[in-house]
Design an enzyme around this catalytic site. Structure first.
Site, mmCIF file in Angstrom:
data_model
loop_
_atom_site.group_PDB
_atom_site.id
_atom_site.type_symbol
_atom_site.label_atom_id
_atom_site.label_comp_id
_atom_site.label_asym_id
_atom_site.label_seq_id
_atom_site.Cartn_x
_atom_site.Cartn_y
_atom_site.Cartn_z
ATOM 1 N N HIS A 163 6.097 19.542 -3.639
ATOM 2 C CA HIS A 163 6.374 18.653 -4.776
ATOM 3 C C HIS A 163 5.110 18.549 -5.623
ATOM 4 C CE1 HIS A 163 7.366 15.327 -7.234
ATOM 5 N NE2 HIS A 163 6.680 14.426 -6.551
ATOM 6 N N ASN A 168 4.165 15.302 -13.016
ATOM 7 C CA ASN A 168 5.102 15.022 -11.924
ATOM 8 C C ASN A 168 6.501 14.854 -12.525
ATOM 9 O OD1 ASN A 168 6.631 13.936 -9.873
ATOM 10 N ND2 ASN A 168 5.104 12.428 -9.243
ATOM 11 N N CYS A 217 11.651 11.447 -5.676
ATOM 12 C CA CYS A 217 11.059 12.785 -5.827
ATOM 13 C C CYS A 217 11.571 13.785 -4.786
ATOM 14 C CB CYS A 217 9.534 12.711 -5.757
ATOM 15 S SG CYS A 217 8.847 11.666 -7.036
HETATM 16 N N1 ACO Z 1 -7.637 6.699 -16.930
HETATM 17 C C1 ACO Z 1 -8.828 6.151 -16.677
HETATM 18 N N2 ACO Z 1 -9.041 5.309 -15.646
HETATM 19 C C2 ACO Z 1 -8.002 5.032 -14.854
HETATM 20 C C3 ACO Z 1 -6.731 5.557 -15.067
HETATM 21 C C4 ACO Z 1 -6.575 6.421 -16.170
HETATM 22 N N3 ACO Z 1 -5.396 7.001 -16.464
HETATM 23 N N4 ACO Z 1 -5.898 5.087 -14.121
HETATM 24 C C5 ACO Z 1 -6.621 4.293 -13.326
HETATM 25 N N5 ACO Z 1 -7.894 4.244 -13.761
HETATM 26 C C6 ACO Z 1 -9.014 3.509 -13.213
HETATM 27 C C7 ACO Z 1 -8.589 2.288 -12.463
HETATM 28 O O1 ACO Z 1 -8.403 1.180 -13.334
HETATM 29 C C8 ACO Z 1 -9.748 2.071 -11.543
HETATM 30 O O2 ACO Z 1 -10.784 1.460 -12.258
HETATM 31 P P1 ACO Z 1 -11.700 0.336 -11.541
HETATM 32 O O3 ACO Z 1 -12.375 1.041 -10.405
HETATM 33 O O4 ACO Z 1 -12.594 -0.059 -12.637
HETATM 34 O O5 ACO Z 1 -10.746 -0.714 -11.090
HETATM 35 C C9 ACO Z 1 -10.185 3.495 -11.218
HETATM 36 O O6 ACO Z 1 -9.670 4.316 -12.249
HETATM 37 C C10 ACO Z 1 -9.669 3.963 -9.884
HETATM 38 O O7 ACO Z 1 -8.276 3.687 -9.814
HETATM 39 P P2 ACO Z 1 -7.434 4.095 -8.603
HETATM 40 O O8 ACO Z 1 -5.978 3.757 -8.853
HETATM 41 O O9 ACO Z 1 -8.055 3.581 -7.348
HETATM 42 O O10 ACO Z 1 -7.612 5.665 -8.716
HETATM 43 P P3 ACO Z 1 -7.360 6.754 -7.632
HETATM 44 O O11 ACO Z 1 -8.582 7.488 -7.369
HETATM 45 O O12 ACO Z 1 -6.565 6.220 -6.467
HETATM 46 O O13 ACO Z 1 -6.396 7.740 -8.427
HETATM 47 C C11 ACO Z 1 -4.057 8.267 -8.610
HETATM 48 C C12 ACO Z 1 -5.156 7.273 -8.939
HETATM 49 C C13 ACO Z 1 -4.331 9.577 -9.311
HETATM 50 C C14 ACO Z 1 -2.723 7.696 -9.101
HETATM 51 C C15 ACO Z 1 -4.037 8.445 -7.076
HETATM 52 O O14 ACO Z 1 -3.956 7.221 -6.413
HETATM 53 C C16 ACO Z 1 -2.948 9.314 -6.633
HETATM 54 O O15 ACO Z 1 -2.995 10.505 -6.781
HETATM 55 N N6 ACO Z 1 -1.912 8.725 -6.022
HETATM 56 C C17 ACO Z 1 -0.734 9.433 -5.612
HETATM 57 C C18 ACO Z 1 0.367 8.820 -6.275
HETATM 58 C C19 ACO Z 1 1.220 9.780 -7.044
HETATM 59 O O16 ACO Z 1 0.899 10.854 -7.469
HETATM 60 N N7 ACO Z 1 2.402 9.271 -7.214
HETATM 61 C C20 ACO Z 1 3.366 9.975 -7.960
HETATM 62 C C21 ACO Z 1 4.669 9.410 -7.688
HETATM 63 S S1 ACO Z 1 5.069 9.551 -6.035
HETATM 64 C C22 ACO Z 1 5.264 11.077 -5.748
HETATM 65 O O17 ACO Z 1 5.704 11.829 -6.579
HETATM 66 C C23 ACO Z 1 4.905 11.521 -4.436
#
Ligand code: ACO
Length: 329
Positions: free
Chosen positions: A256, A286, A114
Site C-alpha cells: 500500500h 496515498n 486502505c
Molecule cells: N508540513 C510541515 N510541518 C508539519 C506538517 C507539514 N505538512 N505536518 C506536521 N508537521 C509538523 C508538526 O506540527 C510537528 O511540529 P512540532 O514538532 O512543532 O509539533 C512536526 O511536524 C512533527 O509532526 P509529526 O506528526 O510528529 O510528524 P511525523 O514525523 O510523525 O510525520 C507523518 C508525520 C508523515 C504523517 C507520519 O506520522 C506518518 O508517516 N504516519 C503514517 C500515517 C499515514 O501515512 N497514514 C496514511 C493513512 S493510513 C494508511 O494509509 C496506512
C-alpha cells in the site's frame, strides 16, 4: 474444471488535475522539503468539481474490461472498494453499474479503508468459488481529497484521488495472473487511531449546520505508522509461510502506497531488496483502497512486473484492517 482464480484484466484511472507540494505551500504552512523527506510524496492527482468516486471507478473499470477482453454485460458481479462512495444511498457499485450501461448484476460496496481492495478481492474469490462461471469486476476508487481537511497540514498533504480495477474469473494458469492466496486481518480495538466519523449515524448534523472536524480524516500519524509497518510485515510473513515460500521467492513487493518511509520499513523488515519494491507514492500520494490495484496495473504495464513473477501485495488501513495476497504473473 478451472480451479485457479485469475486476474483477467487490470486497469487504472487518475484524474487529470495535479496538486503539487508547491501548490500545498500556498494553502497550508508546509514545505516541499518537509513533505518529501517525511512521506516521499511530490504530487497527487485530485478530482475536479463534479468528478466523483464512480467517475474514477468507471475509467479504471473500462480499462480492466478491455484488458480482459470482457464486455461489461458479461460481468456477474461488480464490487467497489471505497470509503468515499458518491453517496450513502445509492451505493457506489450500483451507480457504477448504471455508468457501465448494464443491469441485473450483483453490485456491492466493500468498506475496509486502505485495505479495501484486498477485502474486495477475497470477496470476489468467494463469489468465484461459489460459481465457477462468475466474472467479477473489482474496482477500488477513492476521492480522499474530499475527506481531507485542507486546514490540517498533518493530513492534507498525504492523500490523492485515483482508482484501480481487476476482473476476477476462474481459469487456468495460461489465462492470466493467478491469485494464489489472500490473507486478511482486522483489529476494531484500534479504530480510533484513524477515523472519518462525520456523516455516520453517530455524528448527526442538522440542516444548515457546517460540517465539523470529524467529517475529515483524523489520524494519530505516529501510531498509524507503527501499526502499519508491524501488521504489513507480519501478514506478509504469514502468507509466505503458509504457502511454503520464502522472501527470496518474491520477485516484486507491492505495498500500500501510504508513504515512502512505511514502504521502505516494510521492505527492510521483510528483507526484500529495494529494487524489488514497487513505489509510485511520489506521483499519486496515498490513494487509500485504490493504491494497490493502481500500482499493480502500472507495474505490469511499465514492465516492473514480468511474466512468471511472484508478486506480494500488502495493505494496511483504518479499522484497523490489513492484508496480503500472492499473485503469480
Ligand atoms: N508540513 C510541515 N510541518 C508539519 C506538517 C507539514 N505538512 N505536518 C506536521 N508537521 C509538523 C508538526 O506540527 C510537528 O511540529 P512540532 O514538532 O512543532 O509539533 C512536526 O511536524 C512533527 O509532526 P509529526 O506528526 O510528529 O510528524 P511525523 O514525523 O510523525 O510525520 C507523518 C508525520 C508523515 C504523517 C507520519 O506520522 C506518518 O508517516 N504516519 C503514517 C500515517 C499515514 O501515512 N497514514 C496514511 C493513512 S493510513 C494508511 O494509509 C496506512
Amino acid at each position: 474444471m478451472h480451479t485457479d482464480f485469475i486476474l483477467r484484466g487490470l486497469g487504472r484511472h487518475a484524474p487529470d488535475r495535479i496538486l503539487t507540494n508547491a501548490d500545498l505551500e500556498t494553502m497550508v504552512e508546509t514545505s516541499d522539503e518537509w513533505i518529501t523527506t517525511r512521506t516521499g510524496i511530490r504530487q497527487r492527482h485530485i478530482v475536479s468539481p463534479g468528478e466523483g468516486c464512480t467517475d474514477l471507478a468507471y475509467g479504471a473499470a473500462k480499462m480492466a474490461l478491455k484488458d480482459a477482453g470482457i464486455e461489461a454485460d458479461d460481468l456477474t458481479h461488480i464490487l467497489l472498494a471505497t470509503y468515499t462512495s458518491d453517496y450513502v444511498i445509492p451505493q457506489g457499485a450500483c451507480v457504477l453499474e448504471e455508468k457501465l450501461g448494464v443491469k441485473g448484476k450483483i453490485a456491492l460496496d466493500v468498506s475496509a479503508a486502505c485495505s479495501g481492495f484486498l477485502f474486495a478481492l477475497e470477496t470476489a474469490r468467494g463469489f468465484v468459488a461459489l460459481d465457477r462461471n462468475a466474472k467479477v469486476l473489482v474496482v477500488a476508487s477513492e476521492v480522499n481529497t474530499h475527506r481531507a481537511n485542507f486546514t490540517d497540514r498533518a493530513t492534507c498533504v498525504l492523500f490523492g484521488d485515483a482508482a484501480g480495477a481487476v476482473v476476477v474469473t476462474a481459469g487456468d494458469p495460461e489465462d492470466g495472473p493467478r491469485v494464489l492466496d489472500v490473507k486478511l486481518g482486522t483489529d476494531g480495538g484500534l479504530g480510533d487511531l484513524l477515523t472519518v466519523k462525520g456523516g455516520g449515524s453517530m455524528s448527526t448534523y442538522k440542516e444548515g449546520e457546517p460540517v465539523r472536524d470529524d467529517y475529515f480524516i483524523q489520524m494519530q500519524g505516529r501510531e498509524v505508522y507503527k501499526h502499519a509497518v508491524r501488521n504489513m510485515t507480519g501478514v506478509c510473513k504469514e502468507i509466505l509461510e503458509r504457502n511454503n515460500l520464502s522472501v527470496d521467492d518474491v520477485n516484486v513487493l507491492l505495498p500500500h502506497q501510504a508513504n515512502l518511509r512505511i514502504i521502505e520499513a516494510v521492505g527492510k523488515k521483510l528483507g526484500v531488496p529495494e529494487e524489488k519494491v514497487y513505489v509510485n507514492v511520489d506521483r499519486y500520494g496515498n490513494t487509500s483502497a485504490a493504491s494497490v490495484p493502481l500500482a499493480l496495473s502500472e507495474a505490469r504495464d511499465n514492465g516492473f512486473i514480468k511474466k512468471g513473477d511472484l508478486v506480494l501485495l500488502t495493505t494496511f488501513g483504518g479499522g484497523f484492517t490489513w492484508g496480503a495476497a500472492l499473485v503469480r504473473f
